[in-house]
Design a protein around this motif. Structure first.
Motif, PDB file in Angstrom:
ATOM      1  N   GLN A 146       0.930  -0.937  -0.227  1.00 48.26           N
ATOM      2  CA  GLN A 146      -0.067  -0.038   0.082  1.00 48.26           C
ATOM      3  C   GLN A 146       0.906   1.084  -0.033  1.00 48.26           C
ATOM      4  OE1 GLN A 146      -2.228  -0.847   3.558  1.00 48.26           O
ATOM      5  NE2 GLN A 146      -0.579  -0.108   4.979  1.00 48.26           N
ATOM      6  N   SER A 147       0.213   2.370  -0.306  1.00 47.18           N
ATOM      7  CA  SER A 147       1.011   3.661  -0.264  1.00 47.18           C
ATOM      8  C   SER A 147       1.486   4.080   0.991  1.00 47.18           C
ATOM      9  CB  SER A 147      -0.154   4.844  -0.813  1.00 47.18           C
ATOM     10  OG  SER A 147      -1.037   5.049   0.096  1.00 47.18           O
ATOM     11  N   PHE A 148       2.445   4.853   0.963  1.00 50.17           N
ATOM     12  CA  PHE A 148       3.053   5.420   2.124  1.00 50.17           C
ATOM     13  C   PHE A 148       2.349   6.349   2.716  1.00 50.17           C
ATOM     14  CE2 PHE A 148       6.145   8.491   4.077  1.00 50.17           C
ATOM     15  CZ  PHE A 148       6.811   7.759   4.926  1.00 50.17           C
ATOM     16  N   ASN A 149       2.160   6.522   4.256  1.00 54.88           N
ATOM     17  CA  ASN A 149       1.686   7.382   4.977  1.00 54.88           C
ATOM     18  C   ASN A 149       0.118   8.033   4.504  1.00 54.88           C
ATOM     19  OD1 ASN A 149       1.771   9.124   7.192  1.00 54.88           O
ATOM     20  ND2 ASN A 149       2.365  10.867   5.765  1.00 54.88           N
ATOM     21  N   ASN A 150      -0.787   7.045   4.046  1.00 53.88           N
ATOM     22  CA  ASN A 150      -1.978   7.351   3.507  1.00 53.88           C
ATOM     23  C   ASN A 150      -2.127   8.501   2.339  1.00 53.88           C
ATOM     24  OD1 ASN A 150      -3.238   5.661   5.660  1.00 53.88           O
ATOM     25  ND2 ASN A 150      -3.016   7.297   6.734  1.00 53.88           N
TER      26      ASN A 150
END
Length: 852
Positions: free
Chosen positions: A289-293
């Motif tokens: 998943q992507s970093f830090n939302n």
């Protein structure tokens, strides 16, 4: 007469209201013994910015439960302390708040301070490391000693506002905790930028992580997330990839014809940039998943120097087939040598590459460190000139305050030639930095150094009050500073658990601890992958979150120089000057609470709270105060001594011109005395020169800082209000070329020569119970002789108390509607028309609504 009756009723209403207003309901107490205490365990709580020592006395105030306030998307800690009557083990756990709120538990640990950093420190066991604990941990406690637990609460952005409750279960006792979540979120985006030097490899080694499998990438990502959770940016955002290498040479492929190409995948530039700057990359499937939302770091250092010699040519020795020589550097002043043509073409290529990949606006080249002399300044001016000629939109940083030796140099040919100035805090000058920002488009950050000593705050110093780390975000807002930097968060070459001092500065080179107190690597995963922060590191985050409160209060806008911004009035209650601050934790947390309630729309305006007075002199009515700076044991001799305030302190006075002058020497600030220097006064001297023609005893004595490497700060406790201050600096037989004196933010003397004295009178306003002098200029003596401090009263201050308050209101009500005797002064007749009438009432009401 009917109108006067209505006005009498109106005055009565104001008097009744004043009785209500006079009851200060606006400040909560957060430091108290908990009513859940038993004969076996005494429990108490205090604020995170208050260090808990093993021998601290349990507070006498009592309360039930712990209060915590936080916005959405915020981390907020609280402390619970146990002091047992018998030694043994105690189990601690915390329940669920619900709604996705998470809590991490730590025990406050201690390091041994053998030598204090300065007068703010103390030796012995000092609280700083936060040791991670798991749920239902069993902890050894010692009879009669405090053991503190630190709870770090995280509120997700999706949690509804309101009150949430849970319990800390400790020693079989339930301690209630109430969390109030404000009705707003602090921004995901980091607004203050930063450059925090950090060794990924030291971290990986200590945590038993080897290259380059799943565990490796888990930790690389975890470290980055830890930084952004703390609202900080590591110096090496893209590690273990990057754009350039040592001396700014290419890290990815460069063809020496103007084209950069990244073929290195996750070890190069583009894949790490997509993940940690764009926050949407998955590093070729390394992460699910992507970093830090989806929110990445706001800036990154794209290139840097090799060493600290700013006048040396630090570019690669050979580049694109050319070997550099002295002919290629600033002394030869030839940007068109073969080496230089190749180099500056490469700089152009970097700009073009960053622009094409969408990262140019976040990149900067940190090209010189701490220039010291004219050769350094000339090199900085020359190199920045041709860097900008090659790449006008590639930002440049130099770690130095804006100096005329650089920006007035003949090679400094355009505004914005240096985009980011980075001075050490103790050299920061807001006047110059604000001018460079407003009129030249140049930003200023600040950094902290082992030499950043009192009177300046230093959030890195281990043995300073915790509130110093909380001051950072407030300071950045007050002075419109764009970011911060620090040169080492985890230099563990010496074990900080056992050897915390470097360069006579405790805490220098580390704000994080190794996961083992022995300083040896642990087995992978053996501490459940928990990092070991310091209290300083956690409070630094708190301060940057406070900054975001101001950003929200300002309409989600950054503060502007030379403009009044909405939060300024609140921030200035904490940051009074570059070296003058309110250090009262309770006041700061109450002020933050009111700002949070205001941001969330829970209140319509913020109450005008003020810090508590610390000294009996600061309580009650104002008076005249006179100070003579001299050796109290020397001449002129003490005329009389007295315990002026019945607080056990003996004050020494000199009678001169019918006034009692308090004799003040080089003593550091003493809360019982209510005056002193906020500096390490080791290099302070007193002086007396009676051999000239000067007959004024006050002028022939002085106090000054013989070291003179930064301004000094003197504080004198007294009641709030406006004062007329006469100040004298100088010596009777010598002209001092550079003098500077600022009192309560009012400039008395601004880099002026004394012939032989400068005596100035200005009105100043005290709002925090302390008259603060900021005196001196770099490398030159400013010798302070005396101060005459006399109140300035408003006409509406009928009882001369220093406040237009209820007592004045009652006096005014008593004379309202009366006529004055001819030619006589009449109380309340402000306009001098011999009647205390509606015009005078209007003037009084204005003053009553806006008291001194």
């Amino acid at each position: 007469m009917k109108a006067f009756r209505y006005m009498k009723v109106f005055l009565s209403f104001i008097i009744i209201s004043a009785n209500v207003w006079a009851q200060d309901q606006n400040q909560e107490n957060y430091i108290y013994q908990l009513s859940q205490s038993t004969g076996r365990y005494t429990f108490w709580t205090t604020l995170p910015s208050e260090r808990v020592f093993k021998d601290d006395v349990v507070p006498s105030d009592t309360g039930s439960g712990i209060l915590v306030y936080a916005a959405r998307n915020e981390f907020e800690p609280f402390q619970l302390v146990v002091n047992p009557s018998v030694s043994g083990n105690i189990t601690v756990n915390i329940g669920e708040f619900g709604s996705g709120i998470e809590v991490q538990l730590y025990q406050v640990k201690y390091v041994t301070i053998a030598q204090s950093t300065d007068n703010l420190g103390r030796t012995g066991d000092y609280p700083d490391p936060l040791w991670p604990l798991e749920t239902s941990a069993s902890v050894s406690v010692t009879a009669g000693e405090n053991t503190a637990f630190w709870f770090d609460v995280h509120v997700p952005d999706t949690t509804p506002a309101g009150d949430y409750t849970t319990h800390v279960a400790i020693g079989g006792i339930d301690i209630p905790v109430t969390l109030h979540i404000f009705n707003f979120s602090i921004p995901e985006r980091l607004h203050p930028k930063s450059q925090m030097n950090f060794s990924h490899q030291a971290f990986l080694t200590q945590y038993g992580v080897s290259c380059c499998g799943t565990e490796y990438w888990l930790y690389v990502d975890k470290i980055k997330q830890y930084f952004i959770d703390h609202r900080l940016t590591p110096k090496s955002v893209l590690w273990s990839g990057g754009l350039t290498s040592s001396g700014a040479g290419p890290y990815i492929d460069y063809d020496c014809a103007g084209t950069l190409t990244d073929t290195d995948g996750i070890w190069g530039f583009e894949a790490p940039a997509e993940r940690y700057i764009d926050a949407d990359g998955l590093m070729q499937g390394k992460f699910p998943q992507s970093f830090n939302n989806g929110t990445g770091f706001p800036s990154f250092m794209a290139a840097t120097f090799r060493n600290n010699d700013a006048s040396a040519d630090q570019r690669p020795a050979t580049f694109c087939g050319q070997t550099r020589s002295a002919a290629d550097w600033y002394t030869a002043d030839n940007p068109n040598t073969p080496y230089n043509e190749n180099w500056f073409q490469y700089i152009t290529a970097i700009q073009n590459y960053l622009a094409s990949t969408g990262y140019l606006d976040k990149a900067y080249y940190y090209f010189a460190n701490e220039p010291q002399d004219q050769a350094d300044y000339a090199a900085v001016a020359w190199y920045s000139r041709y860097l900008k000629a090659a790449a006008p939109d590639f930002k440049l940083m130099v770690s130095e305050e804006p100096k005329p030796e650089i920006y007035e140099h003949s090679d400094y040919v355009q505004d914005g030639q240096v985009d980011i100035w980075l001075p050490v805090l103790n050299n920061y000058d807001p006047t110059i930095s604000h001018d460079r920002k407003k009129n030249h488009g140049e930003e200023t950050w600040i950094y902290f150094l082992y030499g950043t000593r009192p009177p300046f705050f230093n959030p890195v110093t281990l043995d300073h009050p915790g509130i110093e780390s909380k001051l950072t975000g407030w300071f950045l807002w007050k002075y419109r500073i764009g970011g911060i930097a620090y040169y080492s968060l985890n230099n563990w070459s010496r074990n900080p658990w056992t050897d915390p001092m470097n360069s006579n500065h405790n805490g220098d080179l580390f704000m994080l601890y190794p996961p083992s107190p022995e300083g040896t690597p642990i087995a992978y995963g053996s501490n459940n992958h928990r990092f070991v922060p310091s209290i300083r590191f956690e409070l630094m985050r708190d301060s940057l979150e406070d900054y975001e409160y101001f950003h929200v209060m300002n309409g989600n806008s950054a503060p502007q120089v030379y403009e009044v911004n909405a939060p300024d009035a609140q921030v200035e209650k904490i940051i009074k000057g570059v070296a003058s601050y309110t250090r009262d934790s309770g006041f700061m947390y109450n002020l933050r609470r009111w700002i949070g309630l205001y941001n969330g729309g829970e209140i319509a305006e913020i109450p005008d709270i003020t810090p508590p007075m610390e000294h009996p002199r600061a309580v009650g009515g104002r008076a005249n105060y006179y100070i003579n700076f001299q050796d109290p044991n020397g001449l002129p001799a003490t005329t009389y001594t007295e315990d002026t305030y019945d607080n056990g302190y003996t004050y020494r006075y000199l009678t001169y011109a019918n006034h009692g002058y308090l004799q003040v020497g080089t003593q550091e600030y003493d809360q019982i005395a209510g005056f002193g220097w906020l500096d390490d006064t080791e290099h302070f001297l007193t002086g007396r020169d009676p051999w000239g023609t000067e007959q004024d005893e006050r002028k022939i004595t002085c106090v000054y800082d013989d070291y003179a490497h930064h301004p000094s700060v003197f504080e004198f406790d007294l009641p709030n209000g406006t004062y007329s201050v006469e100040a004298s600096v100088g010596t009777p037989r010598k002209v001092r070329p550079h003098n500077r004196l600022v009192i309560e933010g009012v400039t008395f003397i601004d880099d002026e020569a004394s012939e032989y004295y400068i005596v100035r009178t200005r009105d100043v306003t005290v709002s925090d119970g302390k008259l603060t002098l900021d005196i001196g200029i770099w490398d030159y003596y400013t010798m302070i002789n005396y101060l005459d401090i006399e109140p300035v009263y408003s006409l509406s201050d009928l009882d001369r108390s220093g406040q237009v308050d209820q007592a004045d209101l009652e006096l005014f009500a008593g004379v309202f509607g009366s006529a004055c005797e001819s030619g006589a002064y009449c109380m309340g007749d402000f306009d001098g028309d011999s009647d205390v009438d509606s015009t005078d009432l209007a003037a009084f009401v204005t003053d009553f609504s806006n008291p001194e």
